[in-house]
Scaffold this motif. Structure first.
Motif, PDB file in Angstrom:
ATOM      1  N   ASN A 368       0.818  -1.212   0.000  1.00  0.00           N
ATOM      2  CA  ASN A 368       0.000   0.000   0.000  1.00  0.00           C
ATOM      3  C   ASN A 368       0.854   1.266   0.000  1.00  0.00           C
ATOM      4  N   LEU A 413      -6.796   3.697   4.793  1.00  0.00           N
ATOM      5  CA  LEU A 413      -6.880   2.269   5.051  1.00  0.00           C
ATOM      6  C   LEU A 413      -8.130   1.967   5.877  1.00  0.00           C
ATOM      7  N   PHE A 425      -7.299  -0.505   1.002  1.00  0.00           N
ATOM      8  CA  PHE A 425      -6.446   0.676   0.924  1.00  0.00           C
ATOM      9  C   PHE A 425      -6.795   1.413  -0.351  1.00  0.00           C
TER      10      PHE A 425
END
Length: 436
Positions: A368, A413, A425
Motif C-alpha cells: 500500500n 486504510l 487501501f
C-alpha cells in the motif's frame, strides 16, 4: 445429520485441508460429492463449522495445547461459538457418528485455558511470519485488528442506481430486513443467520433484474473515492469479473466511456453478462489478445485510471479464512513486483490533470503505502492526494470515515475493526497538468 455428526464431518474435512494444503472450498465440494445423503442444510452447516475453525486456527490450537483437527474444532466451539465445556461434551458423547468423548486433558483446557499470555499472532489468529508487517501498520493493536478479521463477514449489497433508488431495493428486499450502510450511500447490509448462512440472494428478483449487486461496503467506498467523472473517459485496468466496473458505470450515470480490461481472460469472462444485467451501456470491454496491445489507443486520454490491484488479500480474511494459512512470504514478494509493473503501465493512460486510483484489499504497508511512495518516486509527474481531499466524494460521511479509518499521506486504510468493512487501501494520485 445430527449436530454431533456435523462436527465429526467438520473434523474430517479440516484434517484433509491441513494434510493436503488444499482450498477449503474444494475439499468441501469433494466431501459433498462423496456424501450424497447430506442435504443442503447439512452442507451449509458443515461449511460454517469448517470456516469458523479456520478463522480461529491459531487461538484454538493455543487453547487446546495442540493443533490436531479435533483440537482445532473443540477450541473453536469455545472461542467462536461460545459453548461451555458441558455443551461441547454433549456433542462429543461417543455415540454413532459423534466424536469420541472429551478426555480429561481436553475438559481441563476447555474449562480453564485462556489467551491472556498468548502472543499477538495467536490472539489475532494470523500467521506468525506476518506479525512484523502488521505491527508496522497497527502496533499494539495488531492482535485486535486480526481478531476482527477472524469474525464472519456480513452480506453487503450495492444498489445499482442505473436501475433504481435505495428505497426501491429496500422495499423489494424487505423480507430480508436490510439496513442502510454506514458509509456508502449505495449500501445495504443483510444480517446472516446464527450459523453464518446467507440468504439465497442471487435468486432474488432484485438481483436477477440488476437492481442490486453483492459488494462489500469497503469495495463500494473505494470506487466512490476514485470519483469517476460523469461524461469522462475512465479505464478499469484490472476489471476482473466487473464488480467495480459496474459501480463506476453507475457513478458516471451511464455517461461518458468506461473501458474494462483484465489481462486474464478467464477472470474477465463474467463481466459480459453482468454488464448486460446492470444496464451499464457505457461500458466497453477490452479483452486481451495474445501480445497485441489492445489499449494502445487509450494512451494519454483517460480522466481516471482505476487499478484494483492483485494483492495478498489480507483485508478479505473474513471471507477467505483458509487463504491466510496458505499464504507464504514468496506470494507477498510476487504481488509487490506485479503491483509495481501494473502501476507503471497504468501511468501511460492518464492524461495531464487526470487521476490514477490505486486500490488493494490488503492491510500491509508493503503493498500500500510503500507502493505509492515508490510509484511517485519513479513518476514525479504524479502526486498523491491527501485523504482529506478524496473523502469529500462521500460528503459528511467521508469526514466521519476518515476519522474512523487510518489516514496516511499516501491513502486511506479501512479495516473490519475500524470501519466494519473488509480491509481496503485507497490511494488517489493526480498527474500534473500540461504546461501552457
Amino acid at each position: 445429520m445430527t449436530p454431533a455428526a456435523r462436527l465429526s464431518a467438520a473434523i474430517e474435512v479440516i484434517g484433509t485441508i491441513l494434510s493436503d494444503r488444499r482450498p477449503a472450498a474444494d475439499v468441501l465440494k469433494d466431501w459433498g460429492r462423496s456424501h450424497r445423503f447430506a442435504g443442503s442444510g447439512d452442507r451449509a452447516a458443515l461449511s460454517s463449522l469448517v470456516y469458523d475453525v479456520l478463522r480461529r486456527r491459531a487461538s484454538s490450537a493455543f487453547i487446546m495445547g495442540e493443533e490436531t483437527p479435533r483440537a482445532l474444532a473443540l477450541g473453536m466451539l469455545r472461542l467462536g461459538r461460545g459453548l461451555d465445556v458441558e455443551a461441547v461434551a454433549a456433542l462429543c458423547d461417543g455415540s454413532r457418528f459423534a466424536p469420541a468423548p472429551l478426555s480429561g486433558a481436553e475438559t481441563a483446557r476447555l474449562t480453564s485455558a485462556t489467551l491472556d499470555d498468548a502472543p499477538a499472532h495467536v490472539r489475532g489468529d494470523y500467521p506468525e511470519w506476518l506479525d512484523a508487517s502488521l505491527a508496522a501498520v497497527f502496533g499494539e493493536e495488531r492482535a485486535a485488528e486480526g481478531a476482527a478479521l477472524a469474525e464472519r463477514a456480513p452480506l453487503d449489497l450495492r444498489v445499482n442506481s442505473l436501475k433504481g433508488a435505495v428505497d426501491k431495493a429496500e422495499q423489494q428486499l424487505a423480507h430480508l430486513n436490510p439496513v442502510p450502510g454506514q458509509w456508502s450511500p449505495l449500501a445495504l447490509r443483510i444480517a446472516l443467520e446464527a450459523d453464518g448462512k446467507a440468504p439465497p440472494l442471487t435468486a432474488e428478483p432484485a438481483y436477477l433484474k440488476g437492481l442490486v449487486e453483492i459488494q462489500d461496503e469497503g469495495s463500494q467506498i473505494a470506487a466512490i473515492l476514485a470519483a469517476p467523472p460523469r461524461g469522462g473517459q475512465v479505464l478499469d485496468l484490472c476489471a476482473g469479473g466487473g464488480g467495480k466496473t459496474l459501480e463506476l458505470a453507475a457513478l458516471m450515470d451511464g455517461a461518458g466511456q468506461l473501458y474494462a480490461y483484465d489481462d486474464d481472460l478467464r477472470r474477465l469472462a463474467p463481466i459480459h453478462e453482468r454488464v448486460q444485467r446492470a444496464g451499464a451501456h457505457n461500458v466497453q470491454v477490452r479483452s486481451p489478445r495474445g501480445k497485441a496491445d489492445v489499449l494502445a489507443d487509450l494512451e494519454g486520454r483517460m480522466d481516471l485510471v482505476l487499478v484494483d490491484a492483485p494483492c495478498t488479500g489480507t483485508g478479505t480474511w473474513r471471507r477467505n479464512p483458509d487463504a491466510k494459512w496458505r499464504m507464504r512470504p514468496g506470494a507477498l514478494a510476487e504481488r509487490i513486483k506485479e503491483q509495481a509493473e501494473i502501476l507503471d503501465n497504468a501511468a501511460r493512460f492518464v492524461k495531464p490533470g487526470g487521476r490514477l486510483a490505486y486500490i488493494t484489499c490488503s492491510l500491509l504497508d508493503e503493498e500500500n503505502v510503500a507502493q505509492v511512495r515508490a510509484f511517485t518516486g519513479r513518476h514525479p509527474a504524479f502526486r498523491a492526494l491527501p485523504p482529506a481531499d478524496t473523502v469529500l466524494a462521500l460528503g459528511e460521511r467521508g469526514i466521519a470515515l476518515r476519522e474512523a479509518a487510518i489516514d496516511r499521506p499516501e491513502g486511506l486504510l479501512l479495516t473490519p475493526r475500524r470501519t466494519r468493512t473488509d480491509g481496503f487501501f485507497v490511494a488517489v494520485m493526480v498527474r500534473a497538468a500540461a504546461a501552457r
